[in-house]
Design a protein around this motif. Structure first.
Motif, PDB file in Angstrom:
ATOM      1  N   ASN A 141       0.831  -1.210   0.000  1.00 48.01           N
ATOM      2  CA  ASN A 141       0.000   0.000   0.000  1.00 48.01           C
ATOM      3  C   ASN A 141       0.869   1.265   0.000  1.00 48.01           C
ATOM      4  OD1 ASN A 141      -2.755   0.921  -0.092  1.00 48.01           O
ATOM      5  ND2 ASN A 141      -2.567   1.606   2.033  1.00 48.01           N
ATOM      6  N   HIS A 142       1.996   1.188  -0.755  1.00 56.73           N
ATOM      7  CA  HIS A 142       2.939   2.302  -0.926  1.00 56.73           C
ATOM      8  C   HIS A 142       3.753   2.631   0.327  1.00 56.73           C
ATOM      9  CE1 HIS A 142       1.487   3.934  -4.991  1.00 56.73           C
ATOM     10  NE2 HIS A 142       0.779   2.847  -4.756  1.00 56.73           N
ATOM     11  N   ASN A 147      -2.656   6.333   5.835  1.00 51.43           N
ATOM     12  CA  ASN A 147      -2.322   5.690   4.560  1.00 51.43           C
ATOM     13  C   ASN A 147      -3.475   4.765   4.165  1.00 51.43           C
ATOM     14  OD1 ASN A 147      -0.804   4.931   2.299  1.00 51.43           O
ATOM     15  ND2 ASN A 147       0.120   3.196   3.373  1.00 51.43           N
ATOM     16  N   ARG A 150      -5.233   2.009  -1.128  1.00 48.24           N
ATOM     17  CA  ARG A 150      -5.091   2.714  -2.405  1.00 48.24           C
ATOM     18  C   ARG A 150      -5.639   1.937  -3.603  1.00 48.24           C
ATOM     19  NH1 ARG A 150      -0.374   6.588  -2.180  1.00 48.24           N
ATOM     20  NH2 ARG A 150       0.262   6.691  -0.007  1.00 48.24           N
TER      21      ARG A 150
END
Length: 310
Positions: free
Chosen positions: A238-239, A286, A289
């Motif tokens: 998720n980056h 976060n 995404r």
């Protein structure tokens, strides 16, 4: 200017918590880290470079015997100016060879992981090429153990997801730049597709990573190997682990007139691994995404189309 750090992987056994924290911090900031203390013998690296250089020195018609048209370069030889960085107008100035994982031909992945080709004209190509493949595969697994711990997963989280991964060892030859009017980039700015990439012993300067809007040159010292995050791990994390743009530019000195050789190992997950973001990487700061699921093999095919390999 900040530099991509070099960390000794032996600290994973002697100083684990601090090593995992430093490694995680390096990847969160740069998407890159240099790994020393890995124990891969110099003789294996030097011997591999020697057989790869001898292959690239063969006549074009000999090398083209190992070019499998329509395969996306999955195995064997890919000639100059075929691969093109996504959204780039210029093809990359390189030729390369692909070594893949040796799997039983009755494996469920046999249809997407073809058998290797080995050039009979170069003695030692197979033992050196596959020996380096296996050494980098094992080192990549060690790096992934530390990365798993950093995102609150079990140490062995990646093992059953990469044990038959569609990983590739790619010896590359960038020829000397003999004209002054061609683009100043041997390999256009791009991100890697896979989980992590391990780059052993680039023979000349030129590798640069994009960090906070600036291109940082990466040079290694001693036995260090450059290891960077690819898009599949960026998606799965998720980056948390960013896949960072990098490129290979022509040196602004006499080394532009020399050939450049480099041997990246692209560590891929098994073809059926689903790249959904992990719950441990989804937080209020976060949020998730990606809403759609995709397998690593589907993702690979999508990206190979973008870079004009298929």
């Amino acid at each position: 200017m900040k530099n991509v750090p070099t960390l000794d992987i032996r600290r994973y056994d002697s100083d684990r918590d601090a090593f995992v924290a430093e490694l995680g911090a390096a990847y969160r900031e740069f998407g890159f880290c240099c790994i020393s203390g890995h124990g891969i013998p110099h003789e294996l690296i030097d011997g591999s470079y020697d057989v790869f250089k001898r292959f690239f020195a063969l006549p074009t018609e000999t090398k083209m015997k190992y070019h499998v048209a329509g395969s996306g370069g999955a195995r064997g030889y890919t000639p100059f100016k075929v691969e093109t960085a996504k959204d780039s107008q210029y093809a990359d100035l390189k030729e390369f060879w692909h070594v893949g994982r040796e799997i039983p031909r009755d494996s469920k992945f046999a249809d997407v992981m073809p058998p290797n080709l080995w050039p009979s004209e170069v003695p030692g190509f197979k033992p050196y090429g596959y020996g380096l493949y296996e050494a980098l595969d094992q080192l990549g697994s060690r790096v992934l153990r530390a990365l798993a711990l950093h995102i609150d997963q079990p140490e062995n989280f990646f093992e059953d997801k990469t044990d038959v991964g569609n990983s590739i060892l790619r010896p590359i030859h960038y020829p000397p730049i003999t004209q002054d009017n061609i683009p100043n980039v041997r390999a256009g700015a791009h991100e890697d597709i896979n989980f992590i990439t391990l780059l052993v012993g680039a023979s000349a300067e030129g590798l640069e990573v994009l960090s906070h809007g600036e291109w940082l040159p990466i040079t290694t010292e001693g036995d260090a190997i450059v290891v960077n995050i690819g898009d599949m791990l960026q998606r799965l994390s998720n980056h948390v682990y960013p896949s960072t743009s990098h490129r290979v530019v022509n040196p602004q000195n006499e080394n532009a007139r020399k050939p450049r050789y480099s041997v990246p190992f692209f560590l891929h997950p098994n073809p059926d691994v689903v790249l959904d973001p992990l719950d441990s990487c989804i937080t209020a700061d976060n949020p998730r995404r990606y809403d759609t699921s995709i397998s690593s093999h589907e993702y690979l095919l999508q990206r190979l189309r973008e870079i004009k390999l298929i």
